[in-house]
Structure formats: structure tokens, C-alpha cells
Design a protein around this motif. Structure first.
Motif, PDB file in Angstrom:
ATOM      1  N   MET A  85       0.845  -1.185   0.000  1.00  0.00           N
ATOM      2  CA  MET A  85       0.000   0.000   0.000  1.00  0.00           C
ATOM      3  C   MET A  85       0.884   1.239   0.000  1.00  0.00           C
ATOM      4  O   MET A  85       1.987   1.236   0.537  1.00  0.00           O
ATOM      5  N   TRP A  86       0.397   2.310  -0.627  1.00  0.00           N
ATOM      6  CA  TRP A  86       1.107   3.574  -0.568  1.00  0.00           C
ATOM      7  C   TRP A  86       0.170   4.647  -0.035  1.00  0.00           C
ATOM      8  O   TRP A  86      -1.030   4.621  -0.232  1.00  0.00           O
ATOM      9  N   VAL A  87       0.756   5.607   0.692  1.00  0.00           N
ATOM     10  CA  VAL A  87       0.038   6.775   1.197  1.00  0.00           C
ATOM     11  C   VAL A  87       0.956   7.969   0.971  1.00  0.00           C
ATOM     12  O   VAL A  87       1.996   8.089   1.617  1.00  0.00           O
ATOM     13  N   LEU A  88       0.592   8.830   0.033  1.00  0.00           N
ATOM     14  CA  LEU A  88       1.427   9.970  -0.335  1.00  0.00           C
ATOM     15  C   LEU A  88       0.693  11.266   0.000  1.00  0.00           C
ATOM     16  O   LEU A  88      -0.323  11.593  -0.612  1.00  0.00           O
ATOM     17  N   ARG A  89       1.213  11.987   0.965  1.00  0.00           N
ATOM     18  CA  ARG A  89       0.592  13.239   1.379  1.00  0.00           C
ATOM     19  C   ARG A  89       1.174  14.389   0.553  1.00  0.00           C
ATOM     20  O   ARG A  89       2.382  14.639   0.575  1.00  0.00           O
ATOM     21  N   PHE A  90       0.323  15.109  -0.158  1.00  0.00           N
ATOM     22  CA  PHE A  90       0.750  16.260  -0.939  1.00  0.00           C
ATOM     23  C   PHE A  90       0.577  17.531  -0.124  1.00  0.00           C
ATOM     24  O   PHE A  90      -0.196  17.569   0.850  1.00  0.00           O
ATOM     25  N   ASP A  91       1.265  18.591  -0.537  1.00  0.00           N
ATOM     26  CA  ASP A  91       1.237  19.819   0.255  1.00  0.00           C
ATOM     27  C   ASP A  91      -0.031  20.645   0.045  1.00  0.00           C
ATOM     28  O   ASP A  91      -0.158  21.740   0.587  1.00  0.00           O
ATOM     29  N   ASN A  92      -0.973  20.149  -0.756  1.00  0.00           N
ATOM     30  CA  ASN A  92      -2.247  20.854  -0.932  1.00  0.00           C
ATOM     31  C   ASN A  92      -3.359  20.266  -0.078  1.00  0.00           C
ATOM     32  O   ASN A  92      -4.525  20.604  -0.237  1.00  0.00           O
ATOM     33  N   GLY A  93      -2.984  19.350   0.836  1.00  0.00           N
ATOM     34  CA  GLY A  93      -3.964  18.758   1.727  1.00  0.00           C
ATOM     35  C   GLY A  93      -4.607  17.484   1.216  1.00  0.00           C
ATOM     36  O   GLY A  93      -5.372  16.837   1.929  1.00  0.00           O
ATOM     37  N   VAL A  94      -4.282  17.111  -0.022  1.00  0.00           N
ATOM     38  CA  VAL A  94      -4.827  15.887  -0.611  1.00  0.00           C
ATOM     39  C   VAL A  94      -3.820  14.756  -0.426  1.00  0.00           C
ATOM     40  O   VAL A  94      -2.614  14.961  -0.533  1.00  0.00           O
ATOM     41  N   THR A  95      -4.318  13.577  -0.150  1.00  0.00           N
ATOM     42  CA  THR A  95      -3.463  12.399   0.012  1.00  0.00           C
ATOM     43  C   THR A  95      -3.815  11.363  -1.043  1.00  0.00           C
ATOM     44  O   THR A  95      -4.980  11.024  -1.236  1.00  0.00           O
ATOM     45  N   SER A  96      -2.799  10.872  -1.720  1.00  0.00           N
ATOM     46  CA  SER A  96      -2.981   9.777  -2.670  1.00  0.00           C
ATOM     47  C   SER A  96      -2.769   8.469  -1.928  1.00  0.00           C
ATOM     48  O   SER A  96      -1.737   8.269  -1.288  1.00  0.00           O
ATOM     49  N   ALA A  97      -3.744   7.585  -1.994  1.00  0.00           N
ATOM     50  CA  ALA A  97      -3.639   6.303  -1.306  1.00  0.00           C
ATOM     51  C   ALA A  97      -4.149   5.201  -2.224  1.00  0.00           C
ATOM     52  O   ALA A  97      -5.087   5.400  -3.003  1.00  0.00           O
ATOM     53  N   GLY A  98      -3.538   4.064  -2.141  1.00  0.00           N
ATOM     54  CA  GLY A  98      -3.974   2.940  -2.958  1.00  0.00           C
ATOM     55  C   GLY A  98      -3.247   1.678  -2.562  1.00  0.00           C
ATOM     56  O   GLY A  98      -2.375   1.690  -1.688  1.00  0.00           O
ATOM     57  N   PHE A  99      -3.605   0.574  -3.197  1.00  0.00           N
ATOM     58  CA  PHE A  99      -2.955  -0.686  -2.854  1.00  0.00           C
ATOM     59  C   PHE A  99      -2.771  -1.536  -4.110  1.00  0.00           C
ATOM     60  O   PHE A  99      -3.508  -1.416  -5.088  1.00  0.00           O
ATOM     61  N   SER A 100      -1.765  -2.367  -4.048  1.00  0.00           N
ATOM     62  CA  SER A 100      -1.466  -3.309  -5.114  1.00  0.00           C
ATOM     63  C   SER A 100      -1.573  -4.706  -4.533  1.00  0.00           C
ATOM     64  O   SER A 100      -0.974  -4.985  -3.485  1.00  0.00           O
ATOM     65  N   VAL A 101      -2.343  -5.566  -5.172  1.00  0.00           N
ATOM     66  CA  VAL A 101      -2.604  -6.890  -4.605  1.00  0.00           C
ATOM     67  C   VAL A 101      -2.388  -7.981  -5.639  1.00  0.00           C
ATOM     68  O   VAL A 101      -2.359  -7.730  -6.842  1.00  0.00           O
ATOM     69  N   THR A 102      -2.266  -9.185  -5.154  1.00  0.00           N
ATOM     70  CA  THR A 102      -2.148 -10.342  -6.039  1.00  0.00           C
ATOM     71  C   THR A 102      -3.510 -10.629  -6.669  1.00  0.00           C
ATOM     72  O   THR A 102      -4.545 -10.112  -6.245  1.00  0.00           O
ATOM     73  N   GLU A 103      -3.518 -11.483  -7.665  1.00  0.00           N
ATOM     74  CA  GLU A 103      -4.746 -11.794  -8.382  1.00  0.00           C
ATOM     75  C   GLU A 103      -5.777 -12.437  -7.460  1.00  0.00           C
ATOM     76  O   GLU A 103      -6.974 -12.141  -7.543  1.00  0.00           O
TER      77      GLU A 103
END
Length: 280
Positions: free
Chosen positions: A1-19
Motif C-alpha cells: 500500500m502507498w500513502v502519499l501526502r501532498f502539500d495541498n492537503g490531498v493524500t494519494s492512497a492505494g494498494f497493489s494486490v495479487t490476483e
């Protein structure tokens, strides 16, 4: 999983999983799958209790790709356009930066010269080799997910090469390691390749012998005190480790200590110690 906090207050979050997990979560449904993911992992879900979506949910059925050809007459691809494996280890950023650096040098030294086409092909070969090496490491990492100690031992290869590469640049000795994951280091790369192959074949389990094998394999470029069982996977930034291993960067301990004492990149606040009884 990734959680990327940007300086505009928005956070990009998501996950990569197996089939298998993708089918269980029904990721093709988008937002409902995200809710199932948070419910499956309550400790993660608690961090998103008050989060509100500001964009629609994106689903990529297949995140990895690789081009067969990366450069030709009057054109070339950046590494991130030519190949991508997985968000694990955030490899896309260093691979792309290495590509930009190589192209900058290539245009500066070989533009409008007979050597340009040959050097462009070398750029492509180096970039695709790094993409393949990254895929090999990430494949082995996924294969070891079910065995956390095995995975953490394997990850030492990434952290050793990354920390060594970054420090080599800081001390102005980038020639000591020029490829991502140290793929140009004959005293290191074959050992990484061997371990990844054996893990993917299921030939390695977590044992003290394997931990020692990893420690021995990364020793030529281990300047960060890695593969130390006493640290229990808690690795702070301690430049004393780099000073003690300065010879691996073709420097004396005295020269390294003097450089660290004055270098701007080495000046940062001391970390606040954990509270009484706290554990990493």
C-alpha cells in the motif's frame, strides 16, 4: 500500500494486490473494493475514518509493463515510460532520475556526433536491465510476503544499494555504483540475483543461516549498519555507521568524519528519543 501526502492537503492512497486477493476484494468495483480493503485491515481503516474522496477511484487490472524497444533514431523513452513493475520500494522515482541524468550526459557529450546512436542504445540497455533487475527483486519480495522475517532479510538488498548509492553521490564518488540496485557491482549483483531466484523457487526459508548469507552478500556496500539482528528492524540514521565503513567509499574515516562535520546534507536535528517503555 502507498500513502502519499501532498502539500495541498490531498493524500494519494492505494494498494497493489495479487490476483487472488483482487478477486476476493472485487477490485473492479472501485470504491466498494476500497471499503472492503479498509474493513479487512482495521488498523489501516482507522486512519481513513474521516477521509473524503476528492476524485473517483481508479482501478488498474495490470500495473506492470515493459517495452521491447526503448530507443531508436531520433527518439527514446524515459525509464518510467519504458517499464514499470510495482509501487513496492518506490523504484520508479530513482529509475526515472537515473534515466534523466544519463540522457543529459548523453546529449551533452554525444549530440550530433557519430557516437550518439551507440550511446543511446547503451542508455536503453542499461535502463531495461535495471527494470528487469527491479522486477526480479519485487517478484521475490511478493513470494516472501507470507514469511515476514524472510521478506525483511531480502529487503536489506534494496536498502543497502539505495543508501550506498545516495552516499556515494554525496561524497562525489558516483562511479562506485552507477546502476540501480547495484547491478553494475560484480561483488554484489550476482548474489542478489541468486537469492531472488532461490526465493521464487521456494528454496529458501527464514533461518539464521539465511540472515547471515544476506549480511555477507551486502557487506561490500553496507554503510548503514544494516542486517543487524540487534536492531530488530529499527534502523535510524546514524552517520557513525558510514564513518566506520568509509573505506567502502574509498575514503578514510578521518576524511569522512571531517566531511560529515561540515556538509550541509549531514546537518539535521537529533531524533526525539521514544518515551519510557516505548518499543519500535
Amino acid at each position: 500500500m502507498w500513502v502519499l501526502r501532498f502539500d495541498n492537503g490531498v493524500t494519494s492512497a492505494g494498494f497493489s494486490v495479487t490476483e487472488v486477493l483482487a478477486q476476493e476484494l472485487k477490485v473492479s468495483e472501485g470504491e466498494p473494493a476500497w471499503r472492503r480493503f479498509l474493513a479487512r485491515f482495521p488498523s489501516i481503516g482507522s486512519h481513513f475514518e474521516k477521509a473524503q474522496a476528492v476524485e473517483r477511484f481508479f482501478v488498474m487490472p495490470q500495473v506492470s509493463y515493459r517495452a521491447g524497444v526503448m530507443a531508436g533514431e531520433n527518439w527514446c523513452l524515459l525509464p518510467s515510460a519504458a517499464a514499470f513493475v510495482d509501487p513496492l520500494f518506490s523504484s520508479g522515482m530513482p529509475l526515472t532520475l537515473l534515466g534523466i541524468e544519463r540522457l543529459g550526459r548523453l546529449f551533452g557529450e554525444h549530440w550530433n556526433r557519430p557516437t550518439f546512436a551507440e550511446e543511446l542504445e547503451r542508455y536503453a540497455q542499461a535502463s531495461l536491465q535495471e527494470a528487469d533487475g527491479t522486477a526480479h527483486l519485487i517478484g521475490a519480495s511478493y513470494a516472501s510476503f507470507a514469511n515476514f522475517p524472510l521478506f525483511t532479510n531480502l529487503s536489506m538488498f534494496y536498502f543497502a544499494s539505495a543508501s550506498y548509492s545516495e552516499m556515494a553521490r554525496r561524497v562525489e564518488k558516483p562511479h562506485l555504483i552507477t546502476r540501480f540496485l547495484g547491478l553494475d557491482r560484480e561483488d554484489y549483483a550476482p548474489k542478489l540475483q541468486n537469492v531472488c531466484t532461490r526465493i521464487r523457487r521456494g528454496e529458501i526459508t527464514d533461518t539464521p543461516a539465511f540472515a547471515q548469507e544476506v549480511a555477507d552478500a551486502i557487506e561490500p556496500i553496507n554503510i548503514a549498519g544494516l542486517a543487524c539482528t540487534e536492531k530488530r528492524n529499527w534502523y535510524g540514521v546514524d552517520l557513525e555507521d558510514t564513518i566506520q565503513t568509509a573505506s567502502k567509499l574509498d575514503m578514510t574515516q578521518t576524511a569522512m568524519r571531517n566531511l560529515i562535520a561540515t556538509a550541509e546534507w549531514a546537518q539535521f536535528p537529533s531524533p526525539t528519543p521514544p518515551s519510557q517503555g516505548a518499543r519500535p
